[in-house]
Design a protein around this motif. Structure first.
Motif, PDB file in Angstrom:
ATOM      1  N   UNK A  23      66.476   3.081 -76.717  1.00  0.00           N
ATOM      2  CA  UNK A  23      66.911   3.583 -78.011  1.00  0.00           C
ATOM      3  C   UNK A  23      68.368   3.993 -78.030  1.00  0.00           C
ATOM      4  N   UNK A  24      69.111   3.612 -77.018  1.00  0.00           N
ATOM      5  CA  UNK A  24      70.540   3.885 -76.973  1.00  0.00           C
ATOM      6  C   UNK A  24      70.935   5.148 -76.250  1.00  0.00           C
ATOM      7  N   UNK A  25      69.965   5.915 -75.761  1.00  0.00           N
ATOM      8  CA  UNK A  25      70.282   7.228 -75.175  1.00  0.00           C
ATOM      9  C   UNK A  25      71.336   7.146 -74.073  1.00  0.00           C
ATOM     10  N   UNK A  26      71.137   6.298 -73.065  1.00  0.00           N
ATOM     11  CA  UNK A  26      72.075   6.232 -71.935  1.00  0.00           C
ATOM     12  C   UNK A  26      73.458   5.775 -72.394  1.00  0.00           C
ATOM     13  N   UNK A  27      73.505   4.759 -73.259  1.00  0.00           N
ATOM     14  CA  UNK A  27      74.806   4.269 -73.738  1.00  0.00           C
ATOM     15  C   UNK A  27      75.525   5.315 -74.580  1.00  0.00           C
ATOM     16  N   UNK A  28      74.804   6.018 -75.429  1.00  0.00           N
ATOM     17  CA  UNK A  28      75.431   7.037 -76.271  1.00  0.00           C
ATOM     18  C   UNK A  28      76.022   8.150 -75.407  1.00  0.00           C
ATOM     19  N   UNK A  29      75.309   8.565 -74.370  1.00  0.00           N
ATOM     20  CA  UNK A  29      75.855   9.575 -73.459  1.00  0.00           C
ATOM     21  C   UNK A  29      77.123   9.059 -72.786  1.00  0.00           C
ATOM     22  N   UNK A  30      77.117   7.787 -72.395  1.00  0.00           N
ATOM     23  CA  UNK A  30      78.314   7.195 -71.807  1.00  0.00           C
ATOM     24  C   UNK A  30      79.470   7.192 -72.804  1.00  0.00           C
ATOM     25  N   UNK A  53      82.106   7.490 -67.915  1.00  0.00           N
ATOM     26  CA  UNK A  53      81.735   8.215 -66.701  1.00  0.00           C
ATOM     27  C   UNK A  53      80.609   7.472 -65.984  1.00  0.00           C
ATOM     28  N   UNK A  54      80.933   6.890 -64.831  1.00  0.00           N
ATOM     29  CA  UNK A  54      79.944   6.103 -64.088  1.00  0.00           C
ATOM     30  C   UNK A  54      79.021   6.982 -63.241  1.00  0.00           C
ATOM     31  N   UNK A  55      79.178   8.299 -63.322  1.00  0.00           N
ATOM     32  CA  UNK A  55      78.220   9.194 -62.689  1.00  0.00           C
ATOM     33  C   UNK A  55      76.965   9.324 -63.562  1.00  0.00           C
ATOM     34  N   UNK A  56      77.088   8.920 -64.826  1.00  0.00           N
ATOM     35  CA  UNK A  56      75.937   8.928 -65.730  1.00  0.00           C
ATOM     36  C   UNK A  56      75.022   7.753 -65.401  1.00  0.00           C
ATOM     37  N   UNK A  57      73.743   7.843 -65.776  1.00  0.00           N
ATOM     38  CA  UNK A  57      72.828   6.735 -65.501  1.00  0.00           C
ATOM     39  C   UNK A  57      73.235   5.466 -66.256  1.00  0.00           C
ATOM     40  N   UNK A  58      73.049   4.302 -65.611  1.00  0.00           N
ATOM     41  CA  UNK A  58      73.327   3.052 -66.308  1.00  0.00           C
ATOM     42  C   UNK A  58      72.271   2.792 -67.375  1.00  0.00           C
ATOM     43  N   UNK A  59      72.653   2.030 -68.373  1.00  0.00           N
ATOM     44  CA  UNK A  59      71.730   1.646 -69.440  1.00  0.00           C
ATOM     45  C   UNK A  59      71.082   0.316 -69.080  1.00  0.00           C
ATOM     46  N   UNK A  60      69.914   0.102 -69.625  1.00  0.00           N
ATOM     47  CA  UNK A  60      69.261  -1.195 -69.518  1.00  0.00           C
ATOM     48  C   UNK A  60      69.410  -1.855 -70.877  1.00  0.00           C
TER      49      UNK A  60
END
Length: 127
Positions: A23-30, A53-60
């Motif tokens: 639902x975009x969560x990881x990308x939005x945080x990035x 910030x590449x310390x954040x989880x990657x998105x699928x």
């Protein structure tokens, strides 16, 4: 540090929801951490490259580049469509383009714009 413009962030959020499986969560945080490294204006749109910030989880993501988002920019409602580029799970570029003639003297990054909306391409009949 250059951040994404209001237009870029607005379209990126809609695009993130379209192309990712969460639902975009990881990308939005990035995207909240994006630092612009370059912008290229093409006369009919632009490319914005950025790091996150590449310390954040990657998105699928399901596709890259991907997304189908449209917004009208400036006093004459110049139509732009957008795609988001993601590499190895991290957002890295937004592309804005138009099928209309050039946008003239509109500052695409500061002009007022309509809320970005998702759109579907018309179905193509295969014979």
């Amino acid at each position: 540090m250059k951040q994404l413009s209001a237009l870029e962030m607005a379209v990126a959020v809609v695009l993130a929801k379209q192309v990712s499986l969460d639902g975009g969560h990881a990308l939005i945080e990035q995207l909240k951490t994006a630092e612009v490294s370059g912008r290229e204006f093409t006369g009919c749109g632009f490319y914005t490259e950025f790091g996150v910030d590449r310390a954040l989880p990657p998105a699928v993501v399901t596709i890259s580049p991907g997304g189908r988002v449209r917004s009208e920019v400036g006093p004459h409602a110049y139509p732009l469509e957008f795609m988001l580029y993601v590499k190895d799970g991290y957002a890295e570029m937004i592309e804005a383009y138009s099928y209309f003639d050039g946008y003239g003297d509109i500052d695409l990054l500061t002009a007022p714009f309509t809320a970005p909306n998702a759109f579907d391409l018309p179905a193509i009949e295969v014979r």
